[in-house]
Design an enzyme around this catalytic site. Structure first.
Site, short mmCIF file in Angstrom:
data_model
loop_
_atom_site.label_atom_id
_atom_site.label_comp_id
_atom_site.label_asym_id
_atom_site.label_seq_id
_atom_site.Cartn_x
_atom_site.Cartn_y
_atom_site.Cartn_z
N LYS A 127 1.11 -1.07 -0.15
CA LYS A 127 -0.10 -0.03 0.24
C LYS A 127 0.71 1.21 0.10
O LYS A 127 2.48 0.94 0.55
CB LYS A 127 -1.12 0.08 0.94
CG LYS A 127 -1.85 0.72 1.03
CD LYS A 127 -2.99 0.17 0.30
CE LYS A 127 -4.70 0.84 0.35
NZ LYS A 127 -5.92 0.38 -0.58
N ASP A 167 -7.11 4.47 -4.03
CA ASP A 167 -7.76 4.58 -3.49
C ASP A 167 -8.23 5.83 -3.37
O ASP A 167 -8.24 6.94 -3.51
CB ASP A 167 -6.50 4.25 -2.34
CG ASP A 167 -7.41 3.97 -1.06
OD1 ASP A 167 -7.40 2.15 -1.37
OD2 ASP A 167 -7.13 3.83 0.41
#
Length: 447
Positions: A127, A167
């Site tokens: 991430k 995201d």
């Protein structure tokens, strides 16, 4: 209680990662489930396997300088946590939001590792992100920030190394700016290095819709285990971004009615059912606040400033905004109002207290690492199309997504049954994801 063999492991996680509460929460949830696995299979506690799973392979922090439209220089901080590559290249989104710090990215990367494992596809977990706030910034300012961000990050990426996606705060616009700059720096059109691309330049059909559609497919499958479906159900969805909008779209297709949704300023209630084309125009086209929906819709819609969307009675709740947005009191309110199912479209949106209340009440509860895996699954399908220089139709891609989500549901249900807690999708998802990652790590040796 945490299994006694796992207590020192969790204590060490707390010691090594001080102040990172979201990461602690994510690790604790998985370890709570893993206790059932090591009771049956003690070898999973050998060779510091669990300790290695809890420690990222690599954590990258860097400075991101950029200039606004008035010539003022700003400095933000960028992150990429490459958590686990036992199953394939690191894969996970990039988040731009002022609350982002290392603990946020580590919790997301940890969750992503097991989520990606549940898809059954060859992708590891990672991430990234920054504390940059894109709200109120011009396209040129966002472009300059994205170019500065990727100027550092590009050296850590590659289709066989690390493949980011979008995201919160990062959509097709931001992916385009980052991909364009990556292409310029490297002099390579490496389509598979970023996913969430535009359809005209290597993107996949259904990628925009995938997380919301996938969460809906998972919950529909859950409801079917009790002889029900979305047809005729009242549904509350938190958020009004990409995940929320396409969750609403698919639920409406399946016969459900969306009675409320939200953004960070408050929520709207529309008992006649949310008008999705109007909401899309306000949120996607105009990038306006959700209060504008109530103004445009008229008397049937009400905007509640700074309110809790979970106060609205519903049969199904779909938290689709951000982590820890639904607390224990919210859970109590929802249950009192007749809730029968929850599907987490966001990452870890329910607090531990809320999850306990849902599980204790015996309602259907779909944890985010299973329910929202459709987004990354379709990203992997995008990588597959890029690798073969191919492009699939919307219908074929959506069918693949539906099959993947049904398989995830069935695997979670099977693992919950096997490990003594039928219907506990939290346990099932954690165990299924853990076993796949653990088996790969054991095969690869102590690395």
């Amino acid at each position: 209680m945490l299994d006694e063999k796992l207590q020192p492991i969790f204590a060490e996680v707390l010691r090594r990662n001080p102040g990172e509460e979201e990461f602690h929460q994510a690790v604790r949830e998985v370890l709570d489930s893993v206790g059932a696995v090591i009771a049956k299979h003690p070898h999973y506690a050998e060779d510091a396997l669990i300790e290695r799973i809890c420690e990222p392979e690599r954590q990258i922090i860097f400075r991101v300088p950029w200039t606004d439209d008035k010539g003022k220089i700003h400095i933000n901080r960028g992150f990429r946590v490459q958590f686990n590559s036992a199953l394939g290249p690191f894969k996970g989104g990039i988040r731009f939001h002022p609350t982002v710090y290392l603990g946020t990215i580590k919790f997301l990367g940890f969750e992503q590792t097991f989520k990606n494992a549940l898809t059954g596809m060859p992708i590891g977990g990672g991430k990234g992100g920054s504390d940059f706030d894109p709200k109120g910034r011009s396209d040129r300012e966002i472009m300059r920030f994205c170019q500065s961000f990727i100027t550092e990050l590009y050296r850590h990426l590659g289709e066989y190394t690390d493949v980011p996606a979008g995201d919160i705060g990062v959509g097709g616009r931001e992916i385009g700016y980052m991909f364009g700059h990556y292409k310029r720096i490297t002099n390579r059109y490496e389509s598979g290095v970023l996913t969430g691309k535009g359809l005209a330049w290597g993107g996949s059909q259904v990628r925009t819709e995938a997380t919301g559609y996938g969460a809906t497919y998972f919950v529909q499958r859950m409801l079917e285990t009790r002889g029900q479906g979305f047809d005729g159900k009242k549904v509350v969805v938190s958020g009004s971004g990409n995940v929320a909008i396409y969750t609403m779209e698919k639920i409406m297709e399946l016969g459900g009615k969306i009675v409320a949704c939200s953004d960070s300023s408050g929520y709207v209630v529309d008992q006649s059912g949310i008008d999705l084309p109007l909401l899309k125009e306000i949120k996607e086209k105009n990038r306006a606040r959700i209060s504008e929906y109530a103004k445009a819709k008229g008397s049937s819609a009400t905007f509640i400033a700074n309110g809790r969307v979970w106060d609205v009675p519903a049969d199904v709740a779909m938290p689709s905004a951000t982590q820890n947005e639904l607390n224990g009191q919210d859970a109590q309110t929802l249950l009192k109002n007749g809730l029968i199912a929850v599907g987490e479209g966001a990452n870890m949106p329910s607090t531990p207290e809320a999850v306990r209340k849902f599980l204790d009440a015996g309602i259907l509860f779909a944890p985010g690492k299973a329910a929202n895996a459709g987004g990354v699954a379709t990203s992997a399908l995008e990588m597959q199309q890029n690798a073969s220089r191919d492009s699939w139709t919307f219908e074929a891609t959506e069918k693949r997504l539906e099959t993947i989500m049904h398989n995830i549901h069935d695997r979670c249900a099977e693992m919950a049954e096997t490990y003594g807690s039928p219907g506990n999708y939290v346990l099932g998802a954690n165990v299924a994801g853990f076993i796949r990652v653990a088996e790969a790590m054991r095969a690869l040796g102590i690395v």
